[in-house]
Design an enzyme around this catalytic site. Structure first.
Site, PDB file in Angstrom:
ATOM      1  N   HIS A 120      -4.288  -8.512  -5.665  1.00 11.28           N
ATOM      2  CA  HIS A 120      -3.375  -9.173  -6.463  1.00 11.28           C
ATOM      3  C   HIS A 120      -2.275 -10.100  -4.801  1.00 11.28           C
ATOM      4  CE1 HIS A 120      -1.606  -5.583  -3.889  1.00 11.28           C
ATOM      5  NE2 HIS A 120      -0.557  -6.565  -3.611  1.00 11.28           N
ATOM      6  N   THR A 122       1.829 -10.734  -4.787  1.00 12.01           N
ATOM      7  CA  THR A 122       2.532 -10.616  -4.662  1.00 12.01           C
ATOM      8  C   THR A 122       4.280 -11.370  -5.045  1.00 12.01           C
ATOM      9  OG1 THR A 122       2.588  -8.377  -2.817  1.00 12.01           O
ATOM     10  CG2 THR A 122       4.617  -8.787  -3.978  1.00 12.01           C
TER      11      THR A 122
END
Length: 174
Positions: A120, A122
């Protein structure tokens, strides 16, 4: 000097906690997308990254071998969602290459505090009132630079500068 030699020079000679990340090289495109989706604050371009390894346990920094210099991720399922308890909102995405690399660190003895690894990026730690159900996940290429090895910074989320704040800091006072 080869890329592998540069990384070898940055690695800890003794086992130690380890954090490995790859910076998002096309940060401007990503930030433009985030602004277009309604995010009021986004991490500064130099803060956008994917974590590859976060080992609180001491580990041999060179045991997992070397990775490719750059990595481009295209396609796959993507989701924008909150993550953890620090207020983070992230773009989760699929990457067989990052999953494989994470597994190499784990096989080399790196610890991991979670049930699984989910690549991922952020987006922000300060979401405000944005309704995430209306956010369309970023569909463009994710271009990541080489792996960066460094000690763990436990206070990263508290110290990080968001892009909007960053711009205010640099503006001259009138």
């Amino acid at each position: 000097m080869s890329y592998a030699n540069i990384l070898r020079g940055l690695r800890s000679p003794d086992p130690a906690p380890l954090y490995v990340q790859r910076k998002l090289m096309n940060a401007k495109e990503f930030i433009d997308w985030a602004k277009g989706q309604g995010f009021a604050k986004v991490l500064a371009p130099e803060e956008l990254h994917v974590t590859v390894c976060y080992s609180r346990e001491a580990t041999d920094w060179g045991a997992a071998g070397n990775a490719t210099a750059n990595l481009t991720v295209t396609g796959g399922e993507r989701v924008v969602a909150p993550l953890g308890d620090s207020g983070a909102v992230v773009l989760k995405f699929e990457s067989d290459s990052l999953q494989k690399r994470w597994s190499e660190f784990r096989a080399a003895g790196a610890s991991w505090d979670y049930e699984s690894y989910q690549p991922h990026v952020t987006i922000t730690y300060k979401n405000g009132d944005l309704d995430l159900t209306g956010v369309e996940p970023y569909a463009g290429r994710l271009v990541f630079g080489p792996e960066i090895y460094e000690p763990i910074n436990e206070s990263y989320a508290e110290d990080v500068v968001e892009k909007q704040e960053f711009a205010r800091i640099l503006q001259p006072k009138t």
